[in-house]
Enzyme design. Sequence first.
Site, PDB file in Angstrom:
ATOM      1  CE  LYS A 109      11.628  -2.564  -5.229  1.00 17.94           C
ATOM      2  NZ  LYS A 109      12.411  -3.624  -5.877  1.00 17.94           N
ATOM      3  CB  CYS A 135      -0.942   0.089   1.189  1.00 14.20           C
ATOM      4  SG  CYS A 135      -2.095  -1.270   1.295  1.00 14.20           S
ATOM      5  NE  ARG A 139       4.526   1.848  -0.082  1.00 16.31           N
ATOM      6  CZ  ARG A 139       5.526   1.610   0.760  1.00 16.31           C
ATOM      7  NH1 ARG A 139       6.766   1.795   0.377  1.00 16.31           N
ATOM      8  NH2 ARG A 139       5.291   1.197   1.976  1.00 16.31           N
ATOM      9  CG  ASN A 162       1.539   1.211   4.120  1.00 14.59           C
ATOM     10  OD1 ASN A 162       1.280   0.019   3.968  1.00 14.59           O
ATOM     11  ND2 ASN A 162       2.758   1.688   4.114  1.00 14.59           N
ATOM     12  N   GLY A 163      -0.531  -0.459   6.314  1.00 13.68           N
ATOM     13  CA  GLY A 163      -0.120  -1.239   7.479  1.00 13.68           C
ATOM     14  C   GLY A 163      -1.173  -2.281   7.770  1.00 13.68           C
ATOM     15  CD  GLU A 194      17.908 -12.446  -7.222  1.00 16.09           C
ATOM     16  OE1 GLU A 194      17.394 -13.017  -6.249  1.00 16.09           O
ATOM     17  OE2 GLU A 194      17.465 -11.381  -7.689  1.00 16.09           O
ATOM     18  CE  LYS A 200      14.542 -10.826  -9.382  1.00 13.24           C
ATOM     19  NZ  LYS A 200      15.094 -10.178  -8.211  1.00 13.24           N
ATOM     20  CD  GLU A 240      10.579 -11.123  -8.482  1.00 11.56           C
ATOM     21  OE1 GLU A 240      11.803 -10.958  -8.432  1.00 11.56           O
ATOM     22  OE2 GLU A 240       9.795 -10.610  -7.672  1.00 11.56           O
ATOM     23  CD1 TRP A 273       0.220  -6.366  -3.085  1.00 11.66           C
ATOM     24  CD2 TRP A 273       0.023  -6.957  -0.937  1.00 11.66           C
ATOM     25  NE1 TRP A 273       0.578  -7.687  -2.977  1.00 11.66           N
ATOM     26  CE2 TRP A 273       0.463  -8.088  -1.675  1.00 11.66           C
ATOM     27  CE3 TRP A 273      -0.179  -7.102   0.429  1.00 11.66           C
ATOM     28  CZ2 TRP A 273       0.715  -9.319  -1.090  1.00 11.66           C
ATOM     29  CZ3 TRP A 273       0.071  -8.344   1.021  1.00 11.66           C
ATOM     30  CH2 TRP A 273       0.518  -9.430   0.262  1.00 11.66           C
ATOM     31  CG  HIS A 285      21.486 -36.551  -4.173  1.00 10.84           C
ATOM     32  ND1 HIS A 285      21.956 -37.740  -3.693  1.00 10.84           N
ATOM     33  CD2 HIS A 285      22.576 -35.833  -4.533  1.00 10.84           C
ATOM     34  CE1 HIS A 285      23.281 -37.746  -3.739  1.00 10.84           C
ATOM     35  NE2 HIS A 285      23.677 -36.592  -4.253  1.00 10.84           N
TER      36      HIS A 285
END
Length: 607
Positions: free
Chosen positions: A602, A2, A27, A100-101, A482, A486, A489, A74, A505
């Site tokens: 983000k 948010c 966000r 926001n929170g 990484e 990438k 996502e 969000w 294995h």
Amino acid sequence: MCGIVGYIGTKKASPILINGLKKLEYRGYDSAGISTIEESEISILKDKGRVKNLENLDGINNLKGTVGIAHTRWATHGKPSKSNSHPHMDNSKSFSVVHNGIIENYKELRDFLQNNNYKFYSDTDTEVIPNLIHYYYNKENNFLKSVNLACNDLKGSYAIEVIFKDMPNNMIVAKKDSPLVIGKSDDETFISSDIPALISFTNTFYFLNDTEIAVISKDDISFYDSNLNKISKDLTTVELSSDSADKDGFEDYMLKEIYEQPKAVRETIGTSLNGTNINFEGLSLSKDYLSTINMIYIVACGTAMHAGLGVKSNFETLCNIPVVVDVASEFRYRKPLINEKTLCIYISQSGETADTIAALKLAKSKGAKTIAITNVIESSITREADYYVYTHAGPEIAVASTKAYTSQIVLLNIMALYFAEILNSSSKDRIENIKKEILKLPEKLEKTLEDVSDIKELAKKIYSKKDMFFLGRGIDYTVALEGSLKLKEITYIHSDAYAAGELKHGPIALIEKGVPVISILTNPTLVEKTISNVQEVITRGATSIIITNQSLDCSNFDNIINIPETSALLSPIVSVVPLQLLAYYVSKEKGLDVDKPRNLAKSVTVE
Ligand code: F6R
């Protein structure tokens, strides 16, 4: 998670707020909304979806007020929908709030308010806030006191902006554990979740500490602590160019940020490694203290955690101290062994990640010293840590982290050298050689980015695949992790990364004809071993893609991407770049929104 924006000044607020929301959309982008106040009348426009939907709503141009608040969401409590979008109002439609929170005790507060005849029209935790303010206003008849009393009841995290129809020239903002900055220019005040969203309007800011409150009018801002004692604050000037928050001619922020890596790494080096001298301003760790350290934890989430993995063995070999890299959300709940002989390093691009901050607080409470590595000036983590050091990557807007990762690895390598110098735990020659190698990195990154046509071609060949695998050994395995993150996502292709030796294995059962297997080979001492593992997947029909800085016999591989050679310790900083670009171009081939992948945000300010 948010983003909130606010404006109070002489101009029409709505275009300014929408401009700010667009910059904060990274966000969260489940819904967007705006509230302005004019002649004691609060107007609200909001809808599900992105800020551009809000911008196109009928009536947006009729919002003439010069005071307003806005939100991009969000979703946490309540699905993305118009009714769950912010701003939220109290039942009497007197107070409008963006938040926001997360309000952890919202159920309890909702029950309390319902018992006092308040009705709720959304599934959000936020809706308790305007109603609680109204509840206290009925008793106190004072805007500031009511907001403060409401805030005192909230458990969890919040950054809020509140407007009140009976005080149309004021706005109250407050925060706890969620970011909020106040930008000031002559006769205007701007509020936002981050600095880059405001940098085109002003470069001078006030920062609130947790539980502080500000009452803002056009010409004045008054600050209060949680007991409503007046406090004074200094304006801080922030050096950030306004184009740093724009796309600067690139199609997407992610591509821009990938190309900014030479600069980001150069700037990050420049602040701590001057020729051969290492200097970390504000990080005063004595030899006596460092000699007592018998364990370093590096704790972070996602890509930042991968940066930690990428420096683990460098810290160990240079400083001769064991290092454990941990995921913050695990660390905080698994009773890690920490005492005053433990040093804990926390990495967070945003400096707002809830799990990372909680993990830091835990270590501090057990007597460990804490260092935060962050990219965001004055972010929450800087207030919690004993020491903080900034990466200088510049604002990272794309949800997928790129330049922050490479800057974090560079900075942490310099920190490992710094500790090694203090501790005398590595030879001078070795340290000086690594410093020289670090100074060459920006040039090597530039070279890596010069011609990316092979990667674009490769993306065209593999974009329709359902699964991909990434392999590597040692430090290359950390880059494989990484690269895989990438890819998944931003392309929504399933991918996994494995230590090349682990393949047989179990995971090798997944390899079949045409499955792309991307192998990273940079460490000369391990290359032959990894090639044997690549051979095993080729035998089972995989399409082999090799990222290497070694001279290899290529006849056996389907694709090979060469990168400049670096010291094995530093190779992730260069070898990750083709993987970032591959993920980017695969996403473009699939026609996806690279900068705003589904379900993600983000800044992950919830656990
Ligand atoms: C992936 C990504 C995330 C972040 C993670 C931690 O591209 O960006 O995995 O790395 O959410 O975020 P920060 O570094 O802000 O704590």
